[in-house]
Design a protein around this motif. Structure first.
Motif, PDB file in Angstrom:
ATOM      1  N   GLU A 123      -4.747   6.097   2.745  1.00 58.03           N
ATOM      2  CA  GLU A 123      -4.309   5.226   1.655  1.00 58.03           C
ATOM      3  C   GLU A 123      -4.373   5.899   0.283  1.00 58.03           C
ATOM      4  O   GLU A 123      -5.373   6.489  -0.092  1.00 58.03           O
ATOM      5  CB  GLU A 123      -5.194   3.974   1.642  1.00 58.03           C
ATOM      6  CG  GLU A 123      -4.758   2.954   0.596  1.00 58.03           C
ATOM      7  CD  GLU A 123      -5.793   1.857   0.387  1.00 58.03           C
ATOM      8  OE1 GLU A 123      -6.211   1.232   1.376  1.00 58.03           O
ATOM      9  OE2 GLU A 123      -6.183   1.623  -0.768  1.00 58.03           O
TER      10      GLU A 123
ATOM     11  N   SER B 225      -3.203   0.550  -3.546  1.00 60.08           N
ATOM     12  CA  SER B 225      -2.965  -0.831  -3.124  1.00 60.08           C
ATOM     13  C   SER B 225      -2.568  -1.617  -4.354  1.00 60.08           C
ATOM     14  O   SER B 225      -3.065  -1.353  -5.449  1.00 60.08           O
ATOM     15  CB  SER B 225      -4.237  -1.509  -2.610  1.00 60.08           C
ATOM     16  OG  SER B 225      -4.649  -0.973  -1.406  1.00 60.08           O
TER      17      SER B 225
ATOM     18  N   ASP C 141       0.887  -1.172   0.000  1.00 58.53           N
ATOM     19  CA  ASP C 141       0.000   0.000   0.000  1.00 58.53           C
ATOM     20  C   ASP C 141       0.915   1.210   0.000  1.00 58.53           C
ATOM     21  O   ASP C 141       2.033   1.142   0.519  1.00 58.53           O
ATOM     22  CB  ASP C 141      -0.816   0.069   1.297  1.00 58.53           C
ATOM     23  CG  ASP C 141      -2.153  -0.657   1.196  1.00 58.53           C
ATOM     24  OD1 ASP C 141      -2.407  -1.310   0.170  1.00 58.53           O
ATOM     25  OD2 ASP C 141      -2.927  -0.555   2.160  1.00 58.53           O
TER      26      ASP C 141
HETATM   27 MG    MG Z   1      -6.775  -1.263  -0.324  1.00 59.43          MG
END
Ligand code: MG
Ligand code: ASP
Length: 304
Positions: free
Chosen positions: A226, A229, A217
């Motif tokens: 985030e 990914s 990530d």
């Molecule tokens: Mg993810």
């Protein structure tokens, strides 16, 4: 659209940045030899995801079709045809209504989804860093007035970005490491080596370190959470089947994927980067909904 003049100006600045982000990312990837695929919107099979989400299905021609949660399996198949592919892929993930408070979730969003035949995680991390640096540099060069109007001071991070293993991140920042680490970080940060039980079945298990995945990530700094990914993929049918079972899913539901793998899926690696989250970070927006003109916020109804 009931926007005041000020709101309209702010929205126009954000959308200009977003348009620049899309153009710069597309230009970078085409320059790197990637072929752009048109997105898949409905399919018999889509990403199972780990958390999630209600199934979004439509009925057509006597069958049920998923609205795309991610193009993962189509990406794996597509690199059998073109070595490097990307798509600006609309994803539908019907998240719980209280996720609207996270500031990071839309239930319809676009991810820039890409995949490389025979790619390694390390190559994809290098590509991800260069892509981000390219896009940020472009926005700084072309959207100075917009960033100023948004009150955003942005700098281009230096590469390579720091890397933590999942275990290190968890040890230092607890189970909720994602937000704690992102808040503390002054530059984007990689998390690698997720344990097998916290990720989707398609992330490849390291043959040398059973139970550890060859995935990653990227977290934005300043608490934006985030960014992307991805990882290397399971591509051998018996491995995919084992991982499906390990996750408590029914291999019969993944018959199409398993037969593709039996015919021969190439080894590959890739990632998906949320476009609205990238714009949120670049513009310094409190909520990702601001990155859309017609946002789909979990639990909220929309007029248009
Ligand atoms: Mg993810
Ligand atoms: N399919 C992943 C996701 O949507 C991204 C990837 O692994 O490429 O989260």
């Amino acid at each position: 659209m009931f926007l005041s003049d000020r709101e309209r100006e702010r929205k126009a600045a954000i959308l200009k940045v977003e348009s620049e982000v899309i153009g710069a990312a597309r230009e970078f990837l085409r320059e790197e030899g990637f072929v752009e695929l048109l997105p898949v919107i409905v399919a018999p099979l889509t990403d199972p995801l780990r958390h999630n989400t209600d199934r979004a299905l439509i009925e057509a021609y006597g069958g049920h079709w998923h609205l795309t949660r991610s193009m993962i399996f189509h990406k794996q198949a597509a690199v059998g045809v073109c070595e490097k592919i990307f798509s600006f892929s609309p994803n539908i993930r019907v998240e719980p209504p209280d996720w609207k408070e996270t500031g990071r979730h839309l239930w319809e969003f676009v991810q820039l989804d890409l995949e490389v035949r025979n790619g390694s995680r390390e190559e994809l991390m290098d590509l991800g860093e260069r892509l981000l640096v390219y896009v940020l540099s472009r926005v700084l060069a072309t959207c100075r007035a917009e960033l100023e109007a948004l009150g955003r001071e942005l700098t281009v991070p230096t590469r390579p970005f720091p890397t933590f293993t999942y275990r290190e991140a968890q040890r230092r920042f607890g189970d909720d490491y994602e937000i704690a680490l992102s808040r503390e970080a002054r530059t984007p940060v990689w998390i690698v080596d997720f344990p097998i039980d916290v990720r989707e079945f398609y992330d490849r298990e390291d043959p040398e370190r059973p139970g550890i995945l060859l995935d990653m990530d990227l977290l934005y700094p300043e608490g934006y959470g985030e960014a992307l990914s991805g990882g290397e993929r399971e591509y051998l049918p018996e491995r995919i089947r084992r991982r499906i079972e390990l996750q408590g899913l029914d291999p019969a539901q993944y018959r199409a994927l398993l037969s593709l793998a039996e015919e021969g899926l190439p080894p590959s690696a890739g990632f998906g980067i949320g476009v609205e989250r990238l714009v949120r970070y670049i513009c310094g927006l409190p909520h990702v909904a601001e990155a859309r003109l017609f946002p789909r916020v979990p639990g909220e109804l929309s007029l248009i």
